[in-house]
Design an enzyme around this catalytic site. Structure first.
Site, PDB file in Angstrom:
ATOM      1  N   CYS A 103      -4.997  57.358 -16.687  1.00  0.00           N
ATOM      2  CA  CYS A 103      -4.056  56.773 -17.657  1.00  0.00           C
ATOM      3  C   CYS A 103      -3.254  57.789 -18.461  1.00  0.00           C
ATOM      4  CB  CYS A 103      -4.815  55.855 -18.605  1.00  0.00           C
ATOM      5  SG  CYS A 103      -5.946  56.732 -19.711  1.00  0.00           S
TER       6      CYS A 103
ATOM      7  N   CYS B 198     -13.082  58.171 -20.560  1.00  0.00           N
ATOM      8  CA  CYS B 198     -11.787  58.126 -21.231  1.00  0.00           C
ATOM      9  C   CYS B 198     -11.829  56.932 -22.184  1.00  0.00           C
ATOM     10  CB  CYS B 198     -10.662  57.960 -20.211  1.00  0.00           C
ATOM     11  SG  CYS B 198      -9.051  57.673 -20.969  1.00  0.00           S
TER      12      CYS B 198
ATOM     13  N   CYS C 263      -9.004  54.126 -20.867  1.00  0.00           N
ATOM     14  CA  CYS C 263      -9.169  53.312 -19.647  1.00  0.00           C
ATOM     15  C   CYS C 263     -10.621  53.167 -19.203  1.00  0.00           C
ATOM     16  CB  CYS C 263      -8.321  53.865 -18.502  1.00  0.00           C
ATOM     17  SG  CYS C 263      -8.927  55.414 -17.790  1.00  0.00           S
TER      18      CYS C 263
ATOM     19  N   CYS D 179     -19.157  68.897 -19.257  1.00  0.00           N
ATOM     20  CA  CYS D 179     -19.131  69.189 -17.828  1.00  0.00           C
ATOM     21  C   CYS D 179     -18.337  68.063 -17.159  1.00  0.00           C
ATOM     22  CB  CYS D 179     -20.556  69.261 -17.310  1.00  0.00           C
ATOM     23  SG  CYS D 179     -20.687  69.792 -15.608  1.00  0.00           S
TER      24      CYS D 179
END
Length: 160
Positions: free
Chosen positions: A79, A124, A127, A148
């Site tokens: 996104c 995220c 999204c 990571c």
């Protein structure tokens, strides 16, 4: 004997009930960007879909972003949300792009037990795409954190 059978039956039902309650108590997280599985599959490559939408992991040392040392921003491949700044990237030696901090508010965290123990998973915040995990073995002189991150979940935008 009759009492023992009643106790065993009650324990069985109580355990089943608590599992059902836990599942019903799980909250569905909503994100600003939501798409169907079919929509994600048309936008993402099979490897990107596997990592971002199915919480997969790319093989270590396969991402060209692992050894990228240019100045810029790392965005969500799903996104375009800015997630990490290049100035916070470091070479952890693990084979995945690593950062000592995220861009606050753009990364969400949850706990997963996929390997049989608790790990902090990163998504995220826009999204819900799976990014990777955060550990407490990062650089001590900064945050002590190692984000990571699967390189396939990122898009790099070079500073101009």
């Amino acid at each position: 004997m009759h009492k023992l059978l009643i106790v065993i039956t009650l324990v069985f039902f109580v355990n089943c009930n608590s599992l059902a309650q836990k599942k019903s108590e799980e909250k569905k997280v909503t994100y600003k960007v939501e798409k169907t599985e079919a929509e994600w599959k048309t936008q993402l490559s099979p490897k990107e879909f596997y990592v971002l939408r199915q919480a997969g992991t790319e093989r270590a040392f396969t991402s060209p972003l692992n050894k990228n040392y240019e100045a810029g921003l790392y965005l969500c491949k799903g996104c375009d949300t800015p997630l990490f700044k290049s100035k916070h990237k470091f070479d952890s030696g693990t084979g995945w792009p690593s950062f000592d901090r995220e861009i606050k508010g753009n990364v969400a965290f949850s706990t997963d037990y996929d390997l049989g123990y608790a790990r902090t998973e990163e998504h995220c915040a826009t999204c819900g795409g799976h990014l990777g995990h955060v550990f407490n073995d990062g650089p001590r002189e900064t945050t002590g954190k190692r984000h990571c991150i699967n390189g396939v979940s990122l898009k790099f935008i070079k500073n101009e």
